[in-house]
Design a protein around this motif. Structure first.
Motif, PDB file in Angstrom:
ATOM      1  N   ARG A  67       0.839  -1.209   0.000  1.00  0.00           N
ATOM      2  CA  ARG A  67       0.000   0.000   0.000  1.00  0.00           C
ATOM      3  C   ARG A  67       0.873   1.259   0.000  1.00  0.00           C
ATOM      4  O   ARG A  67       0.600   2.213  -0.743  1.00  0.00           O
ATOM      5  N   ASP A  86      -4.199   6.313   1.056  1.00  0.00           N
ATOM      6  CA  ASP A  86      -4.339   4.885   1.354  1.00  0.00           C
ATOM      7  C   ASP A  86      -5.564   4.290   0.660  1.00  0.00           C
ATOM      8  O   ASP A  86      -5.510   3.177   0.137  1.00  0.00           O
ATOM      9  N   ASP A  90      -5.401   1.375  -2.163  1.00  0.00           N
ATOM     10  CA  ASP A  90      -6.170   0.131  -2.047  1.00  0.00           C
ATOM     11  C   ASP A  90      -7.056  -0.084  -3.274  1.00  0.00           C
ATOM     12  O   ASP A  90      -7.208  -1.212  -3.753  1.00  0.00           O
ATOM     13  N   ALA A 100      -7.305  -7.726  -0.753  1.00  0.00           N
ATOM     14  CA  ALA A 100      -7.108  -6.604   0.166  1.00  0.00           C
ATOM     15  C   ALA A 100      -5.953  -6.834   1.139  1.00  0.00           C
ATOM     16  O   ALA A 100      -5.210  -5.906   1.452  1.00  0.00           O
ATOM     17  N   SER A 103      -2.206  -5.606   0.529  1.00  0.00           N
ATOM     18  CA  SER A 103      -1.755  -4.224   0.705  1.00  0.00           C
ATOM     19  C   SER A 103      -0.878  -4.042   1.939  1.00  0.00           C
ATOM     20  O   SER A 103      -0.058  -3.138   1.988  1.00  0.00           O
TER      21      SER A 103
END
Length: 185
Positions: A67, A86, A90, A100, A103
């Motif tokens: 990320r 952020d 994402d 997810a 990240s």
């Protein structure tokens, strides 16, 4: 545009020279209508912000999470707050098909295919008009390479951007390229 050629033919060197805006020893290089030889530092920086780069080995910083790597261009070139950066990072990661939880991992915790996807997410962080891809499928098994091929096509369709790709992968070359330049000798 795909630039193809054998190993050691200078494909990646050519890409680096375009990205670094090196002044040619002869001829003229125009990018977005600008002659790169005549650009000052501020103009060159502005031009670089209009493109994204996916390096052959990913080029992600090992000390940062995925990320943080994807958000880095936004931190450097926008006035957006950290929480929004952020969120954008994402979102870009999700566009590349990464789960997810990826990240929060470091680059060395990713498989080869996941690393290529993370590198592409960083390359599209600033919504570029031009995308440079250096050997996007090198080092991948056939299934992972096919996934990256599909991702490149999806990215092109989604953003409508111009892609300049360095590759020796003939399957990828003929699937995604409108034009091909071959380097030899």
């Amino acid at each position: 545009l795909a630039i193809a050629g054998g190993s050691g033919s200078g494909k990646s060197v050519l890409l680096r020279e375009m990205i670094l805006l090196q002044k040619p020893t002869s001829g003229v290089i125009h990018v977005f209508g600008d002659d790169i030889a005549g650009l000052d530092e501020a103009q060159a920086l502005h031009l670089r912000q209009r493109w994204g780069v996916m390096f052959q080995k990913g080029g992600l910083f090992s000390a940062l999470t995925v990320r943080e790597n994807v958000g880095l261009p936004l931190r450097e070139h926008s006035g957006l707050d950290s929480a929004l950066i952020d969120e954008i990072a994402d979102w870009k990661l999700s566009l590349t098909g990464l789960p997810a939880e990826a990240s929060l991992k470091r680059p060395d915790e990713l498989s080869g295919g996941m690393l290529k996807r993370a590198a592409l997410a960083r390359a599209i962080a600033l919504d570029p008009e031009l995308l440079f891809l250096d050997e996007p499928t090198s080092g991948l098994d056939p299934a992972s390479a096919a996934g990256v091929d599909a991702l490149i096509l999806q990215t092109h369709a989604l953003y409508g951007l111009t892609i300049v790709m360095i590759t020796h992968d003939l399957d990828l070359l003929w699937q995604v390229a409108d034009r091909v330049a071959v380097l030899g000798e």
